[in-house]
Scaffold this active site. Structure first.
Site, PDB file in Angstrom:
ATOM      1  CG  ASP A   1     -12.453   0.433   0.835  1.00  0.00           C
ATOM      2  OD1 ASP A   1     -12.518   1.499   0.207  1.00  0.00           O
ATOM      3  OD2 ASP A   1     -11.642  -0.454   0.576  1.00  0.00           O
TER       4      ASP A   1
ATOM      5  NE  ARG B   1      -6.113  -4.107  13.728  1.00  0.00           N
ATOM      6  CZ  ARG B   1      -6.985  -3.374  14.400  1.00  0.00           C
ATOM      7  NH1 ARG B   1      -7.053  -2.082  14.183  1.00  0.00           N
ATOM      8  NH2 ARG B   1      -7.792  -3.923  15.279  1.00  0.00           N
TER       9      ARG B   1
ATOM     10  NE  ARG C   1      -6.720   1.823  -5.499  1.00  0.00           N
ATOM     11  CZ  ARG C   1      -7.144   0.570  -5.450  1.00  0.00           C
ATOM     12  NH1 ARG C   1      -7.537   0.057  -4.301  1.00  0.00           N
ATOM     13  NH2 ARG C   1      -7.191  -0.162  -6.540  1.00  0.00           N
TER      14      ARG C   1
ATOM     15  CD  GLU D   1     -12.589  -4.309   0.603  1.00  0.00           C
ATOM     16  OE1 GLU D   1     -11.765  -3.390   0.600  1.00  0.00           O
ATOM     17  OE2 GLU D   1     -12.879  -4.952  -0.424  1.00  0.00           O
TER      18      GLU D   1
ATOM     19  CG  HIS E   1      -2.047  -0.963   1.086  1.00  0.00           C
ATOM     20  ND1 HIS E   1      -1.867  -2.331   1.131  1.00  0.00           N
ATOM     21  CD2 HIS E   1      -3.379  -0.770   0.880  1.00  0.00           C
ATOM     22  CE1 HIS E   1      -3.034  -2.928   0.975  1.00  0.00           C
ATOM     23  NE2 HIS E   1      -3.965  -2.008   0.820  1.00  0.00           N
TER      24      HIS E   1
ATOM     25  NE  ARG F   1      -6.338  -6.525  -2.064  1.00  0.00           N
ATOM     26  CZ  ARG F   1      -6.856  -5.327  -1.728  1.00  0.00           C
ATOM     27  NH1 ARG F   1      -7.977  -5.274  -1.023  1.00  0.00           N
ATOM     28  NH2 ARG F   1      -6.261  -4.214  -2.068  1.00  0.00           N
TER      29      ARG F   1
END
Length: 1033
Positions: free
Chosen positions: A697, A735, A868, A660, A154, A550
Site C-alpha cells: 500500500d 513484502r 488493492r 502501511e 494473497h 489479521r
C-alpha cells in the site's frame, strides 16, 4: 520460478537449459500435432516465425523492420476465429509454462552440481570468521536466530493446483533425465511419461471455474508443507549443523529452530468477509490434524528402523512401565469382558510397523514421494462449505477411519462464509450412545482383518524402542481421532494423558530414544531418521504453521463503539486519542469483564468478538501474532489488547501494528514511543515487540522509490524508539512478490535493511506465486531457507553500511519528494488517469480469474485509493508497462542530476547497499518493460482523447531508463545480470504474440462482454503473460 528469486542474479551456463527447452518444446509440438487441426498448426507456426523475426530485429535495433513485422503479427491475430484464438492462447501459455519448468529445473541442477555456493552456510561462516567474528560468537548467534516465514493467501498464484502438480511431475522427470546411468529403454519410458504429462496438461481446463474458499487457500499452504518443506527442513538443518561443526567444532543443537513457519491462510480477515471465526477455528484444527498425521507416518517408519534391543536403563524402564500399564489395562478389560478387542489394540501398538518406510532405497534424509500426496483428502469434516451454489457432500470422519489419497490432489472443500461461532449443540446421551455403538460396530471384524496383516505372534526379546515408539504412535492416533471429533463438533471425552497437546510432550519420548542410542554407542543411528523427526517436531510443532490473525483497525473501533454505547458511556470512535488511551488503560488494569453477556451487537461486530473467543479456545500454541492493518495510533494496539483480555486468552497473542501508508510509516516511531511510555503496555511486552511494515500500500500510495525510502526511515525510527525503552523489536516485513509491491531477492532485501534493524530476528511474508517459486520443490526450499539464515546472520554480525554522509540522506529526501509528487500528480491528481488505466489494461477483467477468496477492493469505490495493490500491479504487468515499479523514479533522479549531484548518486550506488538494491530492482523491472507492446495496447484500446497520457508515460519510462543507467554506470539494462537478460530475451518470441492476442481479445470482448468463450480466451492470455513475465501482482 520468478525473476525475483535469489539465484536469478548468478551467471549460469545455458546449454542444458536449451536442451531441456528443446526436448519439452518438441514433445509439446508432437502433442499439438495430434490434438490440433493441421491448418491451424500452420497458422500458429507462421505467427511464431514472424514474431521471432520481429524480436531479432528489435535486438539488432532495426526498429522500422521490427515494427513492420509486429504489425504483421497483429494483423494475423485479427484474422483468427474465436476457436483459433483460444487454441493459440492455450498453446503459447503452456509453452511459456514449460519454459518456466525447464528454467526452475536448471537452477536446481546448478545448485546440485556447484562445488561452491555463494550465500551458503559454508561460504558465509567462512567470511565471518575471516572478518574477525569468533567461533563462539558465530555459534551462539546461529543458535539464537529466530526467523519466521509467513505464508499468505494473497491472490497472485495464477495456476490451478492441478496444473502445479503436473508441472512438478515434469520437473521430477527432467531430474530423472539428468541421470547418466539410464538405459535406452529407460529413456524411452521417460519420454513416454513426459508425453503423457504434457498431453494431460493440454487436455486439462487451465482456468479455475470457482473462486477458492479460505479453506482451499489453507489447503494449498498445507500442501506446500507436505510436499516440500517437510522434506526440506531436516535437510536444511543438517546443512546448517554440518557447517557449524566444521567451522566451530559444535553442531547445531537438536531442538534449535533458526527458522519457523507461520500462515495467514484462514486468519487474514482484513477486507475478506469469507474468513470467519468458524473458518479460522476449523483451519487451525485441520492444520493440527495434518501435523499429527505426518508424525504418525514418521513414527511408524522409525519403529521399523529401531529394531535393536540394546538401550539405556532409563529407556528400558520406560518400556517396561508401558508394558505394565498395558497389561494392567488389559486385565481390567478382561474383567469387563472386552479383553479380545483391547488385546488386539495393545498388540498392534507393540508389533512391527504395518508398512515399510516409503522409498526404502533412499537414505532417510532423502525420503520423498514424488508421485503426490500420501495423505488423506483434507476435507473439513462437519463443515458444510458451499461453492457458489453447488453444495458438496458433507464427508464425516469416523474415529477409526483411514482415508485414501487421490494422487496428491485433495478434493476441494466447498465453503460459504458462516457468521459467528455457531456450534452444533451438544449430543444427547441417546445420540452419543448411538455414535459409540456405530464406532464399536465399525471395529467388528477389523481386528481379524488386521491379524492377517500382522506377523505371527512370537515371544521375542523385548524391543524397547518399538515399545516406546508404539506408545507414541498410539497417543498420536488418539490425538488425531480427538481432532476429527472436534472438527465434527462431536463431544469427546479424553484423558489428557492419552493424547499430545504440546510439542514438548511429543519430544520427550523421542529425545529419550535419542539419548539412549547415543549412550549405547549408536550415535550414527540416532542422527538419522530419529534426529530428522526431532527437528521436524521442534520446527513445525503441533500445528505445522502457527496461524496469524489479521483485521483492520476500524473493525476493532466499531466493536468498542457498540460496547461503549451499550454501557452508555459514549461513542468510542468519537473520543480523542488521549481519552481512548485513558479508557483502554483503565480497563486493561481492571479485573471486571468489559463486555456484558447480555449485549446484542450487529453481525460485523459479533464476528470480531467471536474471533477473539475462538482465539481463546485455540490458544497461543495454535496462533501466532494478531496483526492490525491500517494501524495509525497507540489506541489501535491497546484496543486489541483489551478485546483479548475480555475474551480471557490464557496467553495473549503478540500484537503487531501494521504501518502501511506513507503517513503512517512516518508516524510509526512516535506511535511506538507512545505505547512504550504506558506502564501497563511496557510491562506486558516484557522482552520483544513486533512491528509490521507494509510494502504494497505504501508503494501504491506514493510510488516505489518514495515507499522504499519511507520504509527505511520508519524501520530506523521504530528500532530507535524500542532501544530508548530497552525493548527488543522484531520487524515483520509485509513484502509482495513483485518489485512494485516490495518484492525482490531475499538476500538482497535483508542485506539492504537499516543497520540494527535485523538483530537475529526477522519475520517476513511470502505471497502467492512466490511460495511455489521458493518452496514448491524441496531442493529450492533448502536453498531459500539457507539464504534466509545466512542473510539474517550477516545483517546481525556485520550490519549493512548506513549512508556515508548526511548529505546523502538530504539528497534522498529531495529525490523522494520529487518522485512522490510526480507519481501522485499522474495517478491521483489527473482525473483522466483512472479511465485511462481501465481502458489500457485488463484490470476490470482480472476479477474473472478466481485466484483469491477476497474482493479486489477494500470498499465499493472505482478510485485507485480503494483498489488493492495486487490488481493494481497485476494489470500493469500484463501490458508490460509495469508502471507501479518505476513511475516517479526518473523525475527524482533527473532532478538530482540537474542539480549537479550525479557523482554523489554514483557514490551512493557503489557504497550504500539500500540505494544500490533499490536502483538494481528498478533497472531489472525496466528491462522487462516494453514500450512498443504498451503502445499497442493504447493504440487499439484507449480512446483517442486519452492516448496522450500513454505517450507522456512512455517518454517518462525512457527518461527513467536513461537516468537509472547513469547512476548504475551500466551501458545497457541488466548489464550486471546477463543471465536474466538472456532468459527474458528467450521468452519474447512467445510473450510478444501473447500480448498482441490479448489486445485483440480485449477489443472483441469489450464489444461483446457476455461472450463466455472470449472471456476464457482472455483469461488464458493473462495466464500466459504471467508465465512469461514470471510475475503477477
Amino acid at each position: 520460478m520468478t525473476d525475483t528469486t535469489d539465484d536469478i542474479a548468478e551467471e549460469m551456463s545455458f546449454q542444458s537449459f536449451d536442451d531441456d527447452c528443446k526436448l519439452l518444446g518438441n514433445l509439446f509440438n508432437d502433442v499439438l500435432q495430434r490434438e490440433v487441426d493441421s491448418t491451424l498448426m500452420k497458422k500458429l507456426e507462421k505467427i511464431r516465425i514472424v514474431a521471432q523475426s520481429a524480436c531479432n530485429m528489435r535486438l539488432a535495433e532495426i526498429e522500422d523492420s521490427a515494427e513492420m513485422l509486429e504489425k504483421q503479427v497483429a494483423a494475423e491475430m485479427s484474422q483468427l476465429t474465436l476457436e483459433e484464438a483460444l487454441t493459440l492462447a492455450r498453446a503459447v501459455s503452456h509453452y511459456l509454462n514449460l519454459m518456466g519448468i525447464a528454467e526452475t529445473h536448471h537452477r536446481v541442477r546448478r545448485l546440485r552440481s556447484a562445488t561452491h555456493l555463494t550465500r551458503s552456510c559454508d561460504d558465509v561462516f567462512t567470511q565471518l570468521l575471516q572478518s574477525g567474528v569468533s567461533p563462539d560468537q558465530l555459534y551462539r548467534t546461529v543458535c539464537k536466530q529466530e526467523v519466521e516465514i509467513v505464508l499468505t493467501a494473497h491472490p497472485t498464484q495464477i495456476n490451478r493446483r492441478t496444473l502445479q502438480y503436473k508441472h512438478v511431475r515434469i520437473s521430477h522427470l527432467l531430474d530423472y533425465n539428468d541421470r547418466t546411468d539410464l538405459t535406452h529403454e529407460d529413456r524411452e519410458t521417460l519420454i513416454e511419461d513426459l508425453v503423457r504429462e504434457i498431453t494431460s496438461i493440454w487436455q486439462t481446463d487451465e482456468l479455475r471455474r470457482h473462486k477458492p474458499t479460505p479453506v482451499d487457500e489453507a489447503r494449498a499452504g498445507l500442501n506446500i508443507v507436505e510436499q516440500s518443506l517437510w522434506k526440506a527442513v531436516p535437510h536444511y538443518l543438517r546443512r546448517v549443523s554440518n557447517s557449524l561443526k566444521k567451522h566451530t567444532g559444535m553442531p547445531l543443537p537438536l531442538t534449535a529452530t533458526p527458522i519457523k513457519f507461520g500462515s495467514w491462510m484462514g486468519g487474514d480477515r482484513d477486507g475478506n468477509p469469507n474468513v470467519t471465526a468458524k473458518v479460522t477455528r476449523d483451519i487451525s484444527l485441520l492444520s493440527r490434524w495434518m501435523a499429527i498425521d505426518l508424525y504418525i507416518r514418521e513414527v511408524d517408519s522409525l519403529r521399523f528402523e529401531l529394531s535393536m534391543t540394546r538401550c539405556s536403563d532409563r529407556l528400558l524402564k520406560e518400556a517396561h512401565d508401558i508394558l505394565k500399564a498395558e497389561n494392567s489395562l488389559e486385565d481390567r478389560h478382561d474383567s469387563q469382558g472386552t479383553r479380545s478387542q483391547f488385546k488386539f489394540h495393545s498388540q498392534q501398538s507393540r508389533s512391527v510397523p504395518m508398512q515399510l518406510p516409503a522409498s526404502p532405497d533412499l537414505p532417510a534424509c532423502a525420503d520423498c514421494d514424488n508421485d503426490g500426496s500420501r495423505y488423506p483428502n483434507l476435507e473439513l469434516p462437519g463443515t458444510d462449505y458451499m461453492r457458489q451454489g453447488n453444495r458438496g457432500p458433507s464427508i464425516p470422519i469416523s474415529p477409526a477411519s483411514n482415508r485414501s489419497t487421490q494422487n496428491g490432489n485433495p478434493a476441494s472443500s466447498n465453503a460459504s462464509p458462516s457468521t459467528g461461532m455457531k456450534r452444533v449443540p451438544s449430543f444427547s446421551s441417546v445420540q452419543l450412545a448411538a455414535q459409540r455403538k456405530k464406532f464399536a460396530e465399525s471395529m467388528v471384524g477389523r481386528s481379524s482383518f488386521h491379524k492377517l496383516l500382522e506377523p505371527t505372534p512370537v515371544q521375542p526379546a523385548i524391543a524397547p524402542y518399538r515399545i516406546v515408539l508404539g506408545n507414541v504412535k498410539d497417543k498420536l492416533m488418539k490425538t488425531r481421532t480427538r481432532l476429527e471429533l472436534l472438527l465434527e463438533d462431536i463431544p469427546c471425552e479424553t484423558d489428557p494423558w492419552d493424547h499430545f497437546e504440546t510439542a514438548d510432550q511429543l519430544l520427550e519420548p523421542l529425545l529419550l530414544c535419542y539419548d539412549s542410542l547415543q549412550s549405547c554407542g549408536s550415535g550414527f543411528l540416532a542422527d538419522g531418521r530419529l534426529a530428522d523427526l526431532i527437528r521436524r517436531v521442534s520446527t513445525f510443532g503441533m500445528v505445522l504453521m502457527k496461524l496469524d490473525l489479521r483485521q483492520e483497525s476500524s473493525r476493532h473501533a466499531e466493536a468498542l463503539d457498540a460496547i461503549t454505547k451499550f454501557l452508555d458511556i459514549g461513542t468510542y470512535s468519537e473520543w480523542d486519542e488521549e481519552k481512548k488511551l485513558e479508557f483502554l488503560t483503565r480497563e486493561l488494569k481492571g479485573k471486571r469483564p468489559l463486555i456484558p453477556s447480555s449485549i446484542e451487537v450487529p453481525p460485523d461486530v459479533k464476528e470480531v468478538l467471536d474471533t477473539f473467543r475462538v482465539a481463546a479456545e485455540l490458544g497461543s500454541d495454535s496462533l501466532g501474532a494478531y496483526v492490525i492493518s491500517m494501524a495509525s495510533n497507540a489506541s489501535d494496539v491497546l484496543a486489541v489488547e483489551l478485546l483479548q483480555k475480555d475474551a480471557r486468552l490464557s496467553v495473549r497473542l503478540r500484537v503487531a501494528p501494521l504501518f502501511e501508508t506513507v503517513k503512517d510509516l512516518r508516524d510509526a516511531g512516535s506511535v511506538i514511543r507512545k505505547l512504550l511510555s504506558i506502564d501497563w503496555y511496557k510491562e506486558h511486552i516484557i522482552k520483544n515487540h513486533n512491528v509490521m511494515v507494509g510494502y504494497s500500500d505504501s508503494g501504491k500510495d506514493a510510488g516505489r522509490f518514495t515507499a522504499a525510502w519511507e520504509l527505511y526511515k520508519a524501520q530506523e525510527d521504530v528500532v530507535s524508539a524500542c532501544n530508548e525503552f530497552g525493548i527488543k523489536v522484531t520487524l515483520f516485513h509485509g513484502r509482495g512478490g513483485s518489485v512494485g509491491r516490495g518484492g525482490g531477492p531475499t538476500y538482497l532485501a535483508i542485506q539492504s535493511q537499516p543497520p540494527g534493524s535485523v538483530m537475529g530476528t526477522l519475520r517476513s511474508t511470502e505471497q502467492g506465486e512466490m511460495v511455489q517459486a521458493k518452496f514448491g520443490l524441496p531442493n529450492t526450499a533448502v536453498r531459500q531457507l539457507e539464504i534466509y539464515t545466512t542473510a539474517v546472520l550477516l545483517a546481525t554480525l556485520r550490519p549493512p553500511l548506513p549512508p556515508r554522509e548526511l548529505k546523502w540522506r538530504t539528497l534522498m529526501e529531495e529525490i523522494s519528494k520529487v518522485s512522490c509528487k510526480n507519481y501522485r500528480s499522474t495517478v491521483y491528481e489527473n482525473p483522466e488517469f483512472i479511465t485511462y488505466f481501465q481502458e489500457a489494461t485488463p484490470q476490470a477483467e482480472l476479477g474473472y480469474l478466481n485466484i483469491g477468496s477476497r474482493p479486489t477492493r477494500r470498499k465499493a469505490s472505482t478510485g485507485i485509493g480503494h483498489l488493492r495493490a495486487i490488481p493494481w500491479v497485476f494489470a500493469w504487468t500484463q501490458t508490460r508497462f509495469v508502471l507501479p515499479a518505476w513511475l516517479g523514479v526518473g523525475a527524482g533522479l533527473e532532478y538530482a542530476c540537474e542539480k549537479g549531484h550525479t557523482e554523489d548518486l554514483k557514490a551512493m550506488y557503489q557504497e550504500w547497499p539500500f540505494f544500490q538494491s533499490t536502483i538494481d530492482l528498478i533497472e531489472m523491472i525496466i528491462g522487462k518493460a516494453d514500450t512498443s507492446i504498451a503502445k499497442h495496447y493504447d493504440e487499439v484500446l484507449v480512446s483517442e482523447g486519452r492516448q496522450k497520457i500513454g505517450d507522456d508515460l512512455r517518454k517518462e519510462l525512457s527518461s527513467t531508463e536513461k537516468y537509472v543507467l547513469v547512476v548504475s554506470g551500466h551501458e545497457k539494462l541488466s548489464d550486471n545480470n546477463k543471465s536474466l537478460r538472456r532468459l527474458i530475451e528467450g521468452r519474447l518470441p512467445y510473450l510478444n504474440p501473447m500480448n498482441m492476442l490479448q489486445v485483440e481479445i480485449l477489443k472483441r470482448l469489450r464489444r461483446d462482454d457476455d461472450n463466455v468463450k472470449l472471456r476464457d480466451a482472455l483469461l488464458i492470455t493473462i495466464n500466459g503473460i504471467a508465465a512469461g513475465m514470471r510475475n503477477t501482482g
